[in-house]
Design an enzyme around this catalytic site. Structure first.
Site, PDB file in Angstrom:
ATOM      1  N   ASP A  50      59.572 104.698  11.230  1.00 50.84           N
ATOM      2  CA  ASP A  50      59.211 105.141  10.401  1.00 50.84           C
ATOM      3  C   ASP A  50      58.120 104.775   9.143  1.00 50.84           C
ATOM      4  O   ASP A  50      57.620 104.878   8.222  1.00 50.84           O
ATOM      5  CB  ASP A  50      60.861 105.014   9.006  1.00 50.84           C
ATOM      6  CG  ASP A  50      61.396 105.779   9.655  1.00 50.84           C
ATOM      7  OD1 ASP A  50      62.212 106.830   8.773  1.00 50.84           O
ATOM      8  OD2 ASP A  50      63.206 105.179  10.632  1.00 50.84           O
ATOM      9  N   THR A 121      66.602 109.644  10.902  1.00 46.76           N
ATOM     10  CA  THR A 121      66.305 108.174  11.445  1.00 46.76           C
ATOM     11  C   THR A 121      66.978 107.824  11.834  1.00 46.76           C
ATOM     12  O   THR A 121      67.252 107.821  13.155  1.00 46.76           O
ATOM     13  CB  THR A 121      65.837 107.870  10.029  1.00 46.76           C
ATOM     14  OG1 THR A 121      64.566 107.613   9.073  1.00 46.76           O
ATOM     15  CG2 THR A 121      65.168 106.013  10.727  1.00 46.76           C
TER      16      THR A 121
END
Length: 306
Positions: A50, A121
């Site tokens: 990320d 995620t």
């Protein structure tokens, strides 16, 4: 050609190429095995992928468009990145698009870029990589107009290579995907895999779906609508943010679909707006009756998300 093109086209064209580079970073982090997960909140992890993907995107776009607002999920980013993370190429197909005059005249101050560097995620950390997308949305004033969805783990049938990018400019053009309509005679709804609650379930119950697909990531859910695998995406919760929906909304609209809150109103995407999508999300595939879904969601659920 790039510098002579209108600003909106240059931003979208650059975002297409940088999304692909971010996708490679995401794959590289997974291959390396050092995810370095931190938890930002309940069911809200952040990984090295990320952080690195966002740094790549923000560094690349901010160097080309220093006066355009960029808002990323992972907060302010350090733009000191490896040189091969900085992408300056542009997608030539996008640059060749003809814009209507109102979009041709867009200036830096009119734009806001919303970045979700790794949508899905939780699924990524669990190895469910097919749920993962890179999202870059381009708002013109308050409206989601340009969108890029990159799938880092999409396997191309021709040569087996990984990665696919689709883009759309609302009312203008699309690229990267052949639209497939969902099956007739049934109702398939996609919704959250990891953020469900009683309100989310009550909304789903009211819609009497034949099948419910619980998957991760707003980008992935909208992809299901475009690939003919679902008729609607329903999330009666305040759980997602503007960076989750700006790109998917723009792309879905460009293909002829609709994305609103559960009251049927569009979210604002200017740089000053708040980030949470407090009134839920309802998206319908091209050709589906958005109004039917709005009407079927009970008023008591709408009142909870007023």
């Amino acid at each position: 050609m790039a510098q002579s093109a209108p600003l909106l086209l240059r931003v979208v064209a650059s975002s297409v190429t940088v999304a692909g580079r971010a996708g490679k970073i995401i794959r590289d982090v997974m291959t390396g095995g050092e995810l370095n997960i931190v938890n930002k909140g309940k069911n809200d992890p952040q990984t090295e992928a990320d952080r690195s993907a966002q740094r790549c995107i923000v560094a690349s776009l901010s160097r080309q468009f220093p006066n355009v607002a960029i808002i990323g999920e992972e907060g302010p980013s350090n733009c000191e990145v490896p040189s091969d993370w900085v992408v300056t190429d542009s997608d030539q197909q996008v640059l060749g698009v003809r814009l209507p005059q109102d979009l041709e005249e867009v200036e830096d101050k009119d734009l806001c870029i919303w970045v979700d560097p790794l949508d899905g995620t939780s699924e990524y950390a669990q190895g469910l990589v097919e749920h993962v997308t890179v999202l870059i949305g381009v708002a013109v004033r308050e409206k989601a107009v340009g969108g890029i969805i990159h799938q880092p783990y999409y396997k191309n049938p021709e040569d087996g290579s990984l990665g696919r990018t689709l883009w759309g400019i609302d009312g203008v053009a699309t690229g990267g995907l052949q639209l497939i309509p969902p099956p007739e005679g049934k109702r398939i709804i996609t919704t959250t895999r990891s953020h469900s609650d009683g309100t989310v379930q009550s909304a789903l119950d009211a819609l009497e779906a034949d099948e419910i697909l619980k998957v991760g990531g707003a980008g992935h859910k909208v992809m299901l609508l475009l690939e003919g695998k679902a008729h609607a995406y329903v999330f009666a919760s305040a759980g997602c943010k503007r960076w989750d929906t700006c790109a998917p909304e723009a792309i879905l609209r460009a293909f002829g679909g609709t994305l609103t809150d559960i009251h049927g109103e569009c979210y604002s995407y200017n740089a000053e707006t708040s980030h949470p999508n407090t009134r839920g999300v309802l998206a319908t595939a091209p050709g589906q009756q958005h109004a039917w879904y709005l009407k079927k969601i009970p008023d008591e659920i709408k009142q909870r998300l007023a």
